[in-house]
Design a protein around this motif. Structure first.
Motif, PDB file in Angstrom:
ATOM      1  N   ASN A  99       0.857  -1.184   0.000  1.00 26.35           N
ATOM      2  CA  ASN A  99       0.000   0.000   0.000  1.00 26.35           C
ATOM      3  C   ASN A  99       0.894   1.234   0.000  1.00 26.35           C
ATOM      4  N   PRO A 100       0.640   2.286  -0.731  1.00 29.51           N
ATOM      5  CA  PRO A 100      -0.537   2.450  -1.574  1.00 29.51           C
ATOM      6  C   PRO A 100      -0.304   1.949  -2.989  1.00 29.51           C
ATOM      7  N   THR A 101      -1.169   1.093  -3.452  1.00 33.42           N
ATOM      8  CA  THR A 101      -1.183   0.634  -4.837  1.00 33.42           C
ATOM      9  C   THR A 101      -2.601   0.832  -5.345  1.00 33.42           C
ATOM     10  N   GLU A 102      -2.742   1.696  -6.315  1.00 35.43           N
ATOM     11  CA  GLU A 102      -4.054   2.108  -6.800  1.00 35.43           C
ATOM     12  C   GLU A 102      -4.805   0.964  -7.488  1.00 35.43           C
ATOM     13  N   ILE A 103      -6.125   0.944  -7.285  1.00 29.50           N
ATOM     14  CA  ILE A 103      -7.008  -0.006  -7.959  1.00 29.50           C
ATOM     15  C   ILE A 103      -7.809   0.750  -9.012  1.00 29.50           C
ATOM     16  N   ARG A 104      -7.857   0.190 -10.221  1.00 31.55           N
ATOM     17  CA  ARG A 104      -8.657   0.763 -11.299  1.00 31.55           C
ATOM     18  C   ARG A 104      -9.508  -0.325 -11.932  1.00 31.55           C
ATOM     19  N   ALA A 145     -12.329  -2.175   3.419  1.00 32.17           N
ATOM     20  CA  ALA A 145     -11.654  -2.587   4.643  1.00 32.17           C
ATOM     21  C   ALA A 145     -11.972  -1.680   5.822  1.00 32.17           C
ATOM     22  N   SER A 146     -12.504  -0.489   5.554  1.00 28.67           N
ATOM     23  CA  SER A 146     -12.799   0.470   6.614  1.00 28.67           C
ATOM     24  C   SER A 146     -14.176   1.061   6.406  1.00 28.67           C
ATOM     25  N   ASN A 153      -6.928   2.352  -2.816  1.00 29.78           N
ATOM     26  CA  ASN A 153      -5.723   1.539  -2.878  1.00 29.78           C
ATOM     27  C   ASN A 153      -5.996   0.121  -2.401  1.00 29.78           C
ATOM     28  N   ARG A 154      -5.054  -0.781  -2.675  1.00 30.05           N
ATOM     29  CA  ARG A 154      -5.218  -2.191  -2.313  1.00 30.05           C
ATOM     30  C   ARG A 154      -5.461  -2.371  -0.822  1.00 30.05           C
ATOM     31  N   GLY A 155      -4.807  -1.586   0.020  1.00 30.18           N
ATOM     32  CA  GLY A 155      -4.989  -1.688   1.458  1.00 30.18           C
ATOM     33  C   GLY A 155      -6.351  -1.222   1.943  1.00 30.18           C
ATOM     34  N   GLY A 204     -12.913  -9.478  -1.545  1.00 27.52           N
ATOM     35  CA  GLY A 204     -14.276  -9.579  -2.062  1.00 27.52           C
ATOM     36  C   GLY A 204     -14.859  -8.265  -2.533  1.00 27.52           C
ATOM     37  N   LEU A 205     -14.023  -7.333  -3.009  1.00 26.24           N
ATOM     38  CA  LEU A 205     -14.522  -6.034  -3.465  1.00 26.24           C
ATOM     39  C   LEU A 205     -15.608  -6.235  -4.517  1.00 26.24           C
TER      40      LEU A 205
END
Length: 161
Positions: free
Chosen positions: A66-71, A101-102, A142-144, A149-150
């Motif tokens: 983290n941080p690794t962006e999700i697209r 996650a939050s 981000n991945r974190g 299960g997104l």
């Protein structure tokens, strides 16, 4: 062949209508090595306007620091450049059904990104709720920020070439 709207001149002819499907995917950083419960994209194209909807439900996402962006990738059209050299052409709300996650994020938003120079990538943005410094109210998803299960749905309209 086509339909004439508001007159019979060639400027009034609608001859570009298309409905179709596409297969969206999550991209975690540069990785597309993910597994899914469901991936579906549908679109309607009229002229240079595309209205689309997407569901992407992951069962496993690539590991990343983290941080690794999700697209979301795979959009089948190139974006227009109506506004010149900008990183996005449209945006809206992301409907999140599972996988954050939050509970501290309010609404997720999306923008259509043309960073790769061809088909658009959908960037996901988190907006924090609560008592957070103003400079941290908006950021890339981000991945974190998510679990394996997104599950998201997006609807939008963009102008294409």
């Amino acid at each position: 062949m086509g339909v004439f709207v508001g007159g019979t001149g060639s400027a009034n002819q609608l001859d570009d209508y298309e409905e179709g499907t596409w297969t969206p995917a999550f991209k975690v950083g540069s990785s597309t090595a993910n597994s899914y419960h469901q991936r579906l994209g549908k679109y309607t194209k009229v002229g240079n306007v595309v209205t689309f909807k997407v569901r992407v439900h992951a069962s496993g996402l690539a590991s990343a620091s983290n941080p690794t962006e999700i697209r979301v990738i795979g959009f089948p059209f190139s974006l227009s450049s109506d506004f010149g050299s900008v990183s996005f052409e449209a945006g809206g709300i992301v409907y999140t059904y599972a996988g954050l996650a939050s509970a501290g994020y309010g609404i997720l938003h999306w923008t259509m990104d043309d960073a790769d120079g061809s088909a658009g990538e959908i960037r996901l943005w988190k907006i924090y709720e609560g008592n957070v410094a103003a400079s941290y109210n908006v950021g890339n998803l981000n991945r974190g920020d998510v679990t394996n299960g997104l599950d998201i749905r997006i609807e939008g309209t963009v102008h294409v070439q």
